[in-house]
Design a protein around this motif. Structure first.
Motif, short mmCIF file in Angstrom:
data_model
loop_
_atom_site.label_atom_id
_atom_site.label_comp_id
_atom_site.label_asym_id
_atom_site.label_seq_id
_atom_site.Cartn_x
_atom_site.Cartn_y
_atom_site.Cartn_z
N UNK A 124 42.28 44.04 42.58
CA UNK A 124 43.43 44.55 42.93
C UNK A 124 43.91 45.02 44.04
N UNK A 125 42.94 45.99 44.48
CA UNK A 125 43.17 46.50 45.83
C UNK A 125 43.38 45.83 46.95
N UNK A 126 43.08 44.48 46.72
CA UNK A 126 43.27 43.37 47.94
C UNK A 126 44.46 42.44 47.82
N UNK A 127 44.93 42.33 46.37
CA UNK A 127 45.93 41.27 46.05
C UNK A 127 47.28 41.80 45.65
N UNK A 128 48.38 41.65 46.11
CA UNK A 128 49.81 41.87 45.58
C UNK A 128 50.23 40.47 45.42
N UNK A 151 40.17 35.00 53.58
CA UNK A 151 41.51 35.70 54.46
C UNK A 151 42.59 36.16 53.43
N UNK A 152 43.16 37.18 53.86
CA UNK A 152 44.39 37.52 53.22
C UNK A 152 45.55 37.82 54.24
N UNK A 153 46.36 37.07 53.97
CA UNK A 153 47.42 37.28 55.14
C UNK A 153 47.01 37.11 56.75
N UNK A 154 46.18 36.28 56.66
CA UNK A 154 45.45 36.01 58.09
C UNK A 154 44.41 37.15 58.34
N UNK A 155 44.26 38.27 57.41
CA UNK A 155 43.20 39.15 57.70
C UNK A 155 41.86 38.89 56.97
N UNK A 194 36.17 41.36 54.28
CA UNK A 194 34.64 41.65 54.48
C UNK A 194 34.00 42.23 53.31
N UNK A 195 34.62 42.76 52.05
CA UNK A 195 34.15 43.14 51.01
C UNK A 195 33.35 42.12 50.32
N UNK A 196 32.42 42.15 49.43
CA UNK A 196 31.66 41.25 48.78
C UNK A 196 32.38 40.62 47.70
N UNK A 197 32.98 39.35 47.88
CA UNK A 197 33.95 38.66 47.00
C UNK A 197 33.27 37.33 46.31
#
Length: 562
Positions: free
Chosen positions: A302-306, A281-285, A288-291
């Protein structure tokens, strides 16, 4: 009509064969095991958190080359910039490598806790100047903190990249900002060049803070050890941290979130190969992508994490199997008398035999059926870790009731305790000690085949398959003295632990009966196959035989007279 007469002697038959002195003389040494026998793996409740590593970083924002302090104290430099004698152009900030990853371990003493990720960055600038320039430049990267390392230059008119010696540059704190001060004219004069343009590469370290980094276990999940489940439990965990990076705002020392800093990060959870049902979860969201990689490493692109106070949460479960060392019952290993005749200790040795090695396990519960809440004096662990207990109702299993002749409806329900074990970790055994008071008596009346009491029979008492006494375990025992039925066919053992017992009845060293009895019953009647042969019949038979013999003698004497 005969049995009620037996009760007359019940109250006077306590330890009639010396059991009282036996108890006083056989109290075991309370220090028969100690902390020296069991060493903790952990001296504090500390979870391992694995490690966090940056694999890529993107940030493109020009640094700071002028502040109020510099303007006031270096006016010639300000003139160079304003008149165009010195031109500084930002090119890019490039990620070089991770210098030190964030990591926390609870077993490896060689790993120091590190709650930030230190990366090495290469910031490049294009510099142009003319003959009128003073020859100094000042520069600070936008990201904070700026930890200087090396300075390199590349003369665009010649081939080659040179490392600048530290004597040609220095670092100074102006307006709370750490600046590079480079005397570029003197540097090129010293090497016999005057290129009028060059590229400058500033290698420096930057820290990304990892805040609120923790691993917690689900409090709402019940983890009750169950023999039917082979003592395997699957607790749920929550792994969480925040990523924070700072930068300076425009031309001042005010810190603001580096919201335009993007990073790739990998997360290696502790014991990652043994984890299941991993969700991110990122910021409670929910992501769903393969991580997940093939070895359960988590990769966040990058496109998931600031780095602007981003909250990362990971949930997972894992499996532990907990067994108890040398159990007499399913759990406890030792039950011993420690004081007087009614103060005992029951000792448990829980052991994680399979499961993660670095993840602390908590909130594991076990039911103790044969100690009630009111009997407990104290519950503690050998390592001083907290142990919680509460009262529960315990009901006998139906098959146990059906197979027993001694239990009635009132005896099948009773109060026990539920013990919440202290925190545990694999390859460590933390003994749990329950000190309690016994309050029940075990009263048994042994009868023959028509329920008449029998005196002089030897009775051995077993508790969970071991001889009952002042010290009960699978390895050694200190049994109570011999129990012999009195004239009422009775034995009475005072202050026994709650529960069910097995007795073996011997006549002339021959086993004649094995039976189940219960301390919950006021009296346990045990009928043996010994054939009833009343003394009255023996007396009348003897008298009749005597009269018959006398009559026979008289008859023969009279018959022999002439």
């Amino acid at each position: 009509m005969i049995l009620p007469l037996v009760f007359i002697g019940l109250q006077n038959n306590s330890y009639s064969n010396g059991s009282e002195n036996f108890y006083e003389n056989r109290i075991p040494n309370a220090a028969s095991f100690s902390k020296e026998d069991y060493q903790p793996v952990l001296d504090e409740e500390k979870q391992a958190l694995g490690d966090l590593n940056v694999t890529e970083l993107v940030f493109n924002e020009v640094g700071i080359n002028l502040t109020d302090y510099i303007k006031s104290n270096y006016p010639a430099y300000e003139n160079d910039l304003s008149l165009g004698s010195l031109k500084m152009s930002y090119l890019r900030t490039q990620f070089n490598r991770t210098v030190e990853k964030a990591q926390i371990d609870n077993l490896n003493e060689n790993i120091t806790d590190y709650r930030k990720i230190t990366v090495l960055l290469n910031e490049s600038l294009s510099i142009e100047y003319d003959g009128s320039a003073e020859g100094y430049l000042y520069y600070a990267p936008r990201l904070k903190p700026f930890i200087q390392t090396e300075l390199w230059v590349e003369n665009q008119s010649n081939i080659g990249l040179r490392k600048v010696n530290e004597g040609n540059y220095s670092y100074h704190n102006y307006d709370k900002i750490n600046f590079l001060r480079f005397n570029y004219k003197q540097y090129f004069t010293d090497i016999g060049e005057d290129p009028l343009s060059f590229r400058m590469y500033l290698l420096w370290e930057f820290n990304i803070s990892i805040d609120s980094w923790k691993l917690t276990q689900d409090l709402d999940q019940e983890l009750l050890l169950d023999e039917d489940e082979d003592y395997v439990i699957s607790p749920k965990f929550n792994y969480e941290f925040r990523i924070n990076a700072k930068k300076y705002n425009q031309s001042s020392d005010v810190e603001v979130p580096a919201d335009n800093l993007l990073i790739n990060i990998t997360i290696k959870l502790p014991d990652k190969e043994l984890l299941n049902n991993i969700e991110l979860f990122k910021n409670s969201n929910k992501i769903t992508t393969n991580f997940l990689t093939s070895d359960n490493t988590i990769f966040i692109p990058q496109n998931l994490l600031t780095s602007n106070n981003t909250i990362i949460e990971i949930t997972f479960s894992t499996a532990y199997q907990i067994l108890f060392v040398d159990p007499v019952d399913e759990t406890w290993a030792i039950d011993r008398l420690i004081e007087d005749r009614d103060t005992r200790q029951r000792i448990y040795f829980p052991d994680i035999v399979s499961g993660p090695q670095r993840i602390i396990l908590k909130y594991v519960e076990v039911i103790e059926e044969s100690i009630s809440f009111d009997q407990v004096n104290s519950i503690s662990s050998l390592f001083g870790r907290g142990v919680i207990y509460e009262e529960v109702n315990v009901t006998e299993l139906e098959e146990d009731i059906e197979n027993s002749l001694v239990f009635n409806e009132n005896a099948t329900k009773r109060a026990g305790i539920k013990i919440t074990l202290p925190y545990m970790i694999k390859e460590e055994i933390c003994p749990i000690i329950v000190q309690y008071e016994t309050e029940l008596n075990l009263r048994i009346i042994v009868t023959d085949n028509i329920r008449m009491p029998i005196a002089g029979l030897d009775v051995k008492i077993y508790y969970y398959g071991e001889l009952y006494g002042t010290y009960i375990s699978t390895e050694k025992n200190q049994p109570i003295g011999p129990q012999i039925t009195d004239e009422n066919g009775e034995i009475l053992v005072k202050d026994v632990p709650n529960g069910n017992y097995t007795i073996k009845i011997y006549q002339n060293e021959n086993l004649i009966k094995e039976s189940e009895v219960s301390a919950y019953l006021e009296v346990n009647y045990v009928t043996t196959p010994i054939i009833h042969f009343p003394i009255v019949i023996i007396i009348f038979s003897s008298i009749s035989g005597i009269f018959f013999v006398i009559g026979l003698i008289i008859y023969r004497k009279q018959k022999s007279l002439p």
